[in-house]
Motif scaffolding. Structure first.
Motif, PDB file in Angstrom:
ATOM      1  N   PHE A  22      37.679  41.189  38.332  1.00 39.87           N
ATOM      2  CA  PHE A  22      36.457  40.608  38.861  1.00 39.87           C
ATOM      3  C   PHE A  22      36.456  39.118  38.547  1.00 39.87           C
ATOM      4  CE2 PHE A  22      31.883  40.212  39.580  1.00 39.87           C
ATOM      5  CZ  PHE A  22      31.714  41.079  40.656  1.00 39.87           C
ATOM      6  N   LYS A  23      36.135  38.310  39.522  1.00 45.38           N
ATOM      7  CA  LYS A  23      36.202  36.853  39.385  1.00 45.38           C
ATOM      8  C   LYS A  23      35.031  36.308  38.557  1.00 45.38           C
ATOM      9  CE  LYS A  23      39.628  36.324  42.346  1.00 45.38           C
ATOM     10  NZ  LYS A  23      40.943  36.234  41.884  1.00 45.38           N
ATOM     11  N   ASP A  24      35.340  35.350  37.686  1.00 50.78           N
ATOM     12  CA  ASP A  24      34.328  34.731  36.839  1.00 50.78           C
ATOM     13  C   ASP A  24      33.206  34.094  37.654  1.00 50.78           C
ATOM     14  OD1 ASP A  24      35.697  35.415  34.522  1.00 50.78           O
ATOM     15  OD2 ASP A  24      36.690  33.469  34.344  1.00 50.78           O
ATOM     16  N   GLU A  25      33.579  33.405  38.742  1.00 54.85           N
ATOM     17  CA  GLU A  25      32.572  32.721  39.562  1.00 54.85           C
ATOM     18  C   GLU A  25      31.605  33.727  40.196  1.00 54.85           C
ATOM     19  OE1 GLU A  25      35.965  32.452  40.259  1.00 54.85           O
ATOM     20  OE2 GLU A  25      36.279  30.636  39.078  1.00 54.85           O
ATOM     21  N   THR A  26      32.140  34.855  40.613  1.00 50.81           N
ATOM     22  CA  THR A  26      31.295  35.880  41.222  1.00 50.81           C
ATOM     23  C   THR A  26      30.392  36.509  40.173  1.00 50.81           C
ATOM     24  OG1 THR A  26      33.037  36.297  42.850  1.00 50.81           O
ATOM     25  CG2 THR A  26      31.298  37.961  42.661  1.00 50.81           C
ATOM     26  N   LEU A  27      30.929  36.738  38.983  1.00 41.85           N
ATOM     27  CA  LEU A  27      30.112  37.266  37.892  1.00 41.85           C
ATOM     28  C   LEU A  27      28.995  36.288  37.541  1.00 41.85           C
ATOM     29  CD1 LEU A  27      29.455  39.341  35.719  1.00 41.85           C
ATOM     30  CD2 LEU A  27      31.135  38.209  34.246  1.00 41.85           C
ATOM     31  N   SER A  45      29.826  49.969  42.779  1.00 39.72           N
ATOM     32  CA  SER A  45      31.235  49.637  42.948  1.00 39.72           C
ATOM     33  C   SER A  45      31.426  48.154  42.708  1.00 39.72           C
ATOM     34  CB  SER A  45      31.693  50.015  44.366  1.00 39.72           C
ATOM     35  OG  SER A  45      33.064  49.753  44.534  1.00 39.72           O
ATOM     36  N   GLY A  46      32.409  47.815  41.909  1.00 38.25           N
ATOM     37  CA  GLY A  46      32.762  46.420  41.662  1.00 38.25           C
ATOM     38  C   GLY A  46      34.172  46.190  42.167  1.00 38.25           C
ATOM     39  N   TYR A  47      35.066  45.781  41.264  1.00 39.37           N
ATOM     40  CA  TYR A  47      36.460  45.589  41.642  1.00 39.37           C
ATOM     41  C   TYR A  47      37.074  46.936  42.014  1.00 39.37           C
ATOM     42  CZ  TYR A  47      41.438  44.868  41.388  1.00 39.37           C
ATOM     43  OH  TYR A  47      42.770  44.853  41.695  1.00 39.37           O
ATOM     44  N   ARG A  48      37.912  46.934  43.046  1.00 39.63           N
ATOM     45  CA  ARG A  48      38.699  48.119  43.415  1.00 39.63           C
ATOM     46  C   ARG A  48      40.154  47.703  43.516  1.00 39.63           C
ATOM     47  NH1 ARG A  48      35.300  49.667  48.717  1.00 39.63           N
ATOM     48  NH2 ARG A  48      33.335  50.257  47.741  1.00 39.63           N
ATOM     49  N   CYS A  49      41.016  48.423  42.808  1.00 38.06           N
ATOM     50  CA  CYS A  49      42.446  48.142  42.949  1.00 38.06           C
ATOM     51  C   CYS A  49      42.843  48.450  44.398  1.00 38.06           C
ATOM     52  CB  CYS A  49      43.259  48.958  41.955  1.00 38.06           C
ATOM     53  SG  CYS A  49      43.373  50.727  42.316  1.00 38.06           S
ATOM     54  N   PRO A  50      43.917  47.861  44.897  1.00 44.85           N
ATOM     55  CA  PRO A  50      44.317  48.095  46.291  1.00 44.85           C
ATOM     56  C   PRO A  50      44.515  49.571  46.638  1.00 44.85           C
ATOM     57  CG  PRO A  50      45.455  46.192  45.423  1.00 44.85           C
ATOM     58  CD  PRO A  50      44.721  46.822  44.262  1.00 44.85           C
ATOM     59  N   ALA A  51      45.051  50.366  45.706  1.00 49.18           N
ATOM     60  CA  ALA A  51      45.271  51.792  45.994  1.00 49.18           C
ATOM     61  C   ALA A  51      43.944  52.527  46.171  1.00 49.18           C
ATOM     62  CB  ALA A  51      46.089  52.436  44.872  1.00 49.18           C
ATOM     63  N   HIS A  52      42.987  52.271  45.292  1.00 51.44           N
ATOM     64  CA  HIS A  52      41.671  52.911  45.382  1.00 51.44           C
ATOM     65  C   HIS A  52      40.961  52.472  46.665  1.00 51.44           C
ATOM     66  CE1 HIS A  52      37.977  54.793  44.087  1.00 51.44           C
ATOM     67  NE2 HIS A  52      37.327  53.643  44.077  1.00 51.44           N
ATOM     68  N   THR A  61      37.275  43.451  50.716  1.00 52.38           N
ATOM     69  CA  THR A  61      36.378  42.601  49.932  1.00 52.38           C
ATOM     70  C   THR A  61      36.354  42.959  48.446  1.00 52.38           C
ATOM     71  OG1 THR A  61      34.459  43.958  50.516  1.00 52.38           O
ATOM     72  CG2 THR A  61      34.879  42.019  51.887  1.00 52.38           C
ATOM     73  N   HIS A  62      36.295  44.219  48.109  1.00 56.39           N
ATOM     74  CA  HIS A  62      36.235  44.620  46.697  1.00 56.39           C
ATOM     75  C   HIS A  62      37.544  44.345  45.967  1.00 56.39           C
ATOM     76  CE1 HIS A  62      32.283  46.672  46.384  1.00 56.39           C
ATOM     77  NE2 HIS A  62      32.432  46.801  47.695  1.00 56.39           N
ATOM     78  N   SER A  63      38.656  44.393  46.671  1.00 56.92           N
ATOM     79  CA  SER A  63      39.957  44.145  46.045  1.00 56.92           C
ATOM     80  C   SER A  63      40.165  42.685  45.681  1.00 56.92           C
ATOM     81  CB  SER A  63      41.089  44.613  46.963  1.00 56.92           C
ATOM     82  OG  SER A  63      41.048  46.019  47.100  1.00 56.92           O
ATOM     83  N   THR A  64      39.325  41.808  46.178  1.00 56.34           N
ATOM     84  CA  THR A  64      39.410  40.390  45.821  1.00 56.34           C
ATOM     85  C   THR A  64      38.770  40.098  44.473  1.00 56.34           C
ATOM     86  OG1 THR A  64      37.305  39.795  46.837  1.00 56.34           O
ATOM     87  CG2 THR A  64      39.272  39.720  48.264  1.00 56.34           C
ATOM     88  N   GLY A  65      37.962  41.041  43.971  1.00 58.48           N
ATOM     89  CA  GLY A  65      37.215  40.791  42.741  1.00 58.48           C
ATOM     90  C   GLY A  65      35.984  39.948  42.985  1.00 58.48           C
ATOM     91  N   GLN A  66      35.554  39.896  44.238  1.00 56.49           N
ATOM     92  CA  GLN A  66      34.407  39.067  44.599  1.00 56.49           C
ATOM     93  C   GLN A  66      33.321  39.864  45.307  1.00 56.49           C
ATOM     94  OE1 GLN A  66      37.356  35.901  46.264  1.00 56.49           O
ATOM     95  NE2 GLN A  66      35.349  34.937  46.133  1.00 56.49           N
TER      96      GLN A  66
END
Length: 125
Positions: A22-27, A45-52, A61-66
């Motif tokens: 998860f990106k610091d700026e987004t947090l 739901s927050g960060y999602r790894c590419p497989a999930h 969008t979720h895989s970016t950590g943003q």
């Protein structure tokens, strides 16, 4: 990264593997929204790894950590969207049909997504 009064690292981590990019700026932006909202935000739901993310057949969008999905309904949804836009979130996804417990607002602060209209943008599920 997760030195704040509102969110735990586990809330924003991938549900399948526990990784958290998860990106610091987004947090920082999410913390500002939470502070102005004045009440807890339930993160679905927050960060999602590419497989999930692929298993969910979801956009990247979720895989970016943003990006986050926040459980909220009715008037709370409108208030959350207003504050999120004011704090710089550029993508707002609205899921407000069906059972109240399954309603949410997606928030992301991406600059753009290839093939998508200019941001800020709002869509429904």
């Amino acid at each position: 990264m997760f030195q704040n009064d509102y969110f735990k690292e586990s809330e924003l981590a991938c549900r399948c593997c526990g990784k958290n990019h998860f990106k610091d700026e987004t947090l920082d932006r999410l913390i500002l929204v939470r502070g102005r909202l004045g009440k807890p935000m339930i993160i679905n739901s927050g960060y999602r790894c590419p497989a999930h993310n692929a298993r969910l057949n979801a956009t990247m969008t979720h895989s970016t950590g943003q990006a986050v999905d926040v459980s909220v309904a009715v008037g709370g949804a409108h208030q959350l969207m207003k504050i999120a836009l004011e704090e710089g979130f550029t993508g707002i996804g609205v899921k407000q049909k069906g059972p109240v417990k399954r309603r949410f607002i997606h928030l992301d602060d991406l600059d753009s997504i290839p093939g998508e209209r200019a941001r800020p943008t709002v869509w429904s599920y």
